[in-house]
Design a protein around this motif. Structure first.
Motif, PDB file in Angstrom:
ATOM      1  N   MET A   4       0.814  -1.207   0.000  1.00 49.83           N
ATOM      2  CA  MET A   4       0.000   0.000   0.000  1.00 49.83           C
ATOM      3  C   MET A   4       0.849   1.259   0.000  1.00 49.83           C
ATOM      4  O   MET A   4       1.843   1.333   0.712  1.00 49.83           O
ATOM      5  CB  MET A   4      -0.923   0.014   1.236  1.00 49.83           C
ATOM      6  N   GLN A   5       0.442   2.209  -0.809  1.00 46.22           N
ATOM      7  CA  GLN A   5       0.977   3.568  -0.747  1.00 46.22           C
ATOM      8  C   GLN A   5       0.009   4.357   0.119  1.00 46.22           C
ATOM      9  O   GLN A   5      -1.185   4.437  -0.178  1.00 46.22           O
ATOM     10  CB  GLN A   5       1.053   4.196  -2.133  1.00 46.22           C
ATOM     11  N   CYS A   6       0.508   4.904   1.212  1.00 39.70           N
ATOM     12  CA  CYS A   6      -0.343   5.617   2.165  1.00 39.70           C
ATOM     13  C   CYS A   6       0.053   7.090   2.203  1.00 39.70           C
ATOM     14  O   CYS A   6       1.169   7.437   2.612  1.00 39.70           O
ATOM     15  CB  CYS A   6      -0.202   4.982   3.548  1.00 39.70           C
ATOM     16  N   ASP A   7      -0.841   7.945   1.763  1.00 41.48           N
ATOM     17  CA  ASP A   7      -0.652   9.396   1.833  1.00 41.48           C
ATOM     18  C   ASP A   7      -1.585   9.935   2.906  1.00 41.48           C
ATOM     19  O   ASP A   7      -2.777   9.635   2.904  1.00 41.48           O
ATOM     20  CB  ASP A   7      -0.956  10.039   0.480  1.00 41.48           C
ATOM     21  N   PHE A   8      -1.061  10.738   3.800  1.00 45.63           N
ATOM     22  CA  PHE A   8      -1.818  11.180   4.961  1.00 45.63           C
ATOM     23  C   PHE A   8      -1.336  12.558   5.388  1.00 45.63           C
ATOM     24  O   PHE A   8      -0.287  13.031   4.945  1.00 45.63           O
ATOM     25  CB  PHE A   8      -1.646  10.180   6.115  1.00 45.63           C
ATOM     26  N   PHE A   9      -2.097  13.180   6.265  1.00 43.10           N
ATOM     27  CA  PHE A   9      -1.688  14.490   6.788  1.00 43.10           C
ATOM     28  C   PHE A   9      -0.967  14.313   8.113  1.00 43.10           C
ATOM     29  O   PHE A   9      -1.448  13.604   9.002  1.00 43.10           O
ATOM     30  CB  PHE A   9      -2.891  15.406   6.981  1.00 43.10           C
ATOM     31  N   VAL A  21       3.760   0.665   2.723  1.00 41.27           N
ATOM     32  CA  VAL A  21       3.574  -0.356   3.746  1.00 41.27           C
ATOM     33  C   VAL A  21       3.365  -1.716   3.078  1.00 41.27           C
ATOM     34  O   VAL A  21       2.552  -1.848   2.156  1.00 41.27           O
ATOM     35  CB  VAL A  21       2.365  -0.034   4.655  1.00 41.27           C
ATOM     36  N   ILE A  22       4.126  -2.700   3.539  1.00 41.71           N
ATOM     37  CA  ILE A  22       3.935  -4.085   3.133  1.00 41.71           C
ATOM     38  C   ILE A  22       3.271  -4.812   4.300  1.00 41.71           C
ATOM     39  O   ILE A  22       3.735  -4.717   5.437  1.00 41.71           O
ATOM     40  CB  ILE A  22       5.278  -4.758   2.808  1.00 41.71           C
ATOM     41  N   LEU A  23       2.183  -5.532   4.011  1.00 44.05           N
ATOM     42  CA  LEU A  23       1.487  -6.297   5.040  1.00 44.05           C
ATOM     43  C   LEU A  23       1.456  -7.778   4.669  1.00 44.05           C
ATOM     44  O   LEU A  23       1.299  -8.126   3.491  1.00 44.05           O
ATOM     45  CB  LEU A  23       0.050  -5.797   5.215  1.00 44.05           C
ATOM     46  N   PRO A  24       1.608  -8.651   5.666  1.00 39.56           N
ATOM     47  CA  PRO A  24       1.575 -10.094   5.387  1.00 39.56           C
ATOM     48  C   PRO A  24       0.206 -10.533   4.865  1.00 39.56           C
ATOM     49  O   PRO A  24      -0.826  -9.996   5.249  1.00 39.56           O
ATOM     50  CB  PRO A  24       1.858 -10.727   6.750  1.00 39.56           C
ATOM     51  N   GLN A  25       0.258 -11.509   3.998  1.00 37.11           N
ATOM     52  CA  GLN A  25      -0.960 -12.153   3.510  1.00 37.11           C
ATOM     53  C   GLN A  25      -0.665 -13.641   3.362  1.00 37.11           C
ATOM     54  O   GLN A  25       0.250 -14.035   2.643  1.00 37.11           O
ATOM     55  CB  GLN A  25      -1.387 -11.583   2.155  1.00 37.11           C
ATOM     56  N   GLU A  66       9.824  -6.860  -0.675  1.00 34.08           N
ATOM     57  CA  GLU A  66       8.506  -7.504  -0.531  1.00 34.08           C
ATOM     58  C   GLU A  66       8.648  -9.024  -0.597  1.00 34.08           C
ATOM     59  O   GLU A  66       8.038  -9.755   0.197  1.00 34.08           O
ATOM     60  CB  GLU A  66       7.546  -7.010  -1.610  1.00 34.08           C
ATOM     61  N   ARG A  67       9.458  -9.512  -1.514  1.00 36.39           N
ATOM     62  CA  ARG A  67       9.663 -10.955  -1.639  1.00 36.39           C
ATOM     63  C   ARG A  67      10.440 -11.502  -0.445  1.00 36.39           C
ATOM     64  O   ARG A  67      10.159 -12.602   0.041  1.00 36.39           O
ATOM     65  CB  ARG A  67      10.410 -11.252  -2.949  1.00 36.39           C
ATOM     66  N   TYR A  68      11.401 -10.730   0.071  1.00 38.01           N
ATOM     67  CA  TYR A  68      12.211 -11.213   1.187  1.00 38.01           C
ATOM     68  C   TYR A  68      11.402 -11.385   2.469  1.00 38.01           C
ATOM     69  O   TYR A  68      11.657 -12.298   3.252  1.00 38.01           O
ATOM     70  CB  TYR A  68      13.387 -10.254   1.450  1.00 38.01           C
ATOM     71  N   MET A  78       7.696   1.991   5.481  1.00 32.26           N
ATOM     72  CA  MET A  78       8.770   2.761   4.860  1.00 32.26           C
ATOM     73  C   MET A  78       8.325   4.212   4.700  1.00 32.26           C
ATOM     74  O   MET A  78       7.601   4.539   3.758  1.00 32.26           O
ATOM     75  CB  MET A  78       9.123   2.142   3.501  1.00 32.26           C
ATOM     76  N   PRO A  79       8.716   5.095   5.608  1.00 35.10           N
ATOM     77  CA  PRO A  79       8.279   6.495   5.559  1.00 35.10           C
ATOM     78  C   PRO A  79       9.258   7.384   4.793  1.00 35.10           C
ATOM     79  O   PRO A  79      10.411   7.012   4.556  1.00 35.10           O
ATOM     80  CB  PRO A  79       8.262   6.883   7.038  1.00 35.10           C
TER      81      PRO A  79
END
Length: 261
Positions: A4-9, A21-25, A66-68, A78-79
């Motif tokens: 996910m690419q997360c853009d926020f204030f 952000v990489i999240l497990p699946q 991501e693969r690792y 990752m900010p």
């Protein structure tokens, strides 16, 4: 894995900010990549920090991170922090407050990642290696381990060689020495406290890297102080081939609780 690419204030910075952000699946039919989901409601997390000339996209663009991490059941945050040296800049934004306080809180509110010390890790390259050790040594109660890859661990060299930019970040040398930005002094303070729960530290650098002597000096100081440091060196320059290989070693070294697949 989910990416996910997360853009926020950011209330701390007063501007919009970004993180990847990489999240497990947990998957069984994905071709070409083993994946493991976490059996826990909240995933262990690695905060992965970029270097001076990079941003939040660079680890994904230059490595196979991501693969690792896919078989490990760990999230990766990752900010982006610009050229801030992860500091509250003398003339600029309060990136230290952002990275140490606001970002972890927001990440936990947005995503199912753990706030437990034993599930929190931080790593980075070059300026990000400095940031990783700064986070771990400033908040040993929050991080179980930290890794520096070719880290700019003694920022005195940056101040000496980039006086104008460094003045905007740290102020002068007198402002830097003995401050919370001085990782040598920070290490001395943690050692003097006799903290029984210091994070595990991993440090590596290529022998052809322009930061090699900087790293050797920090290694020697950390070992004299008795910090829980694992140190590795070998052939390598300040480049992504080295960091792509070394981040895999970092992931093997992390004290992760193994999840059943």
């Amino acid at each position: 894995m989910a990416l996910m690419q997360c853009d926020f204030f950011s209330e701390t910075l007063g501007v919009s900010a970004s993180m990847n952000v990489i999240l497990p699946q947990r998957t069984t039919t994905q071709i070409g990549m083993a994946s493991a989901g976490s059996s826990e409601a909240r995933h262990p997390v690695l905060y992965l920090l970029h270097g001076l000339s990079d941003d939040h996209t660079i680890w994904l663009r230059r490595t196979s991170i991501e693969r690792y991490v896919a078989p490990l059941g760990i999230a990766v945050v990752m900010p982006a922090v610009g050229r801030s040296f992860y500091a509250n800049m003398k003339q600029g934004y309060k990136y230290w407050d952002f990275i140490s306080e606001e970002l972890p809180s927001l990440a936990r509110s947005f995503f199912p990642i753990s706030g437990k010390r034993e599930d929190n890790f931080v790593a980075g390259l070059s300026m990000g290696g400095y940031g990783a050790f700064k986070l771990a040594l400033s908040h040993p109660d929050r991080f179980a381990a930290a890794a520096s890859l070719s880290g700019a661990l003694d920022a005195r060299f940056f101040i000496e060689q980039n006086k104008e930019e460094a003045a905007r970040i740290f102020g002068g040398m007198d402002d830097f020495i003995g401050s919370d930005n001085d990782l040598l002094d920070l290490a001395k303070r943690r050692a003097a406290e006799g903290c029984e729960r210091l994070p595990l530290l991993y440090q590596c650098c290529g022998t052809e890297d322009f930061l090699f002597e900087n790293n050797v000096d920090y290694r020697d100081a950390a070992m004299r102080l008795g910090l829980p440091l694992t140190y590795e060196e070998g052939p390598g320059e300040h480049e992504w081939g080295y960091w792509d290989a070394q981040i895999q070693r970092v992931l093997e070294w992390l004290p992760l609780t193994k999840n059943e697949t």
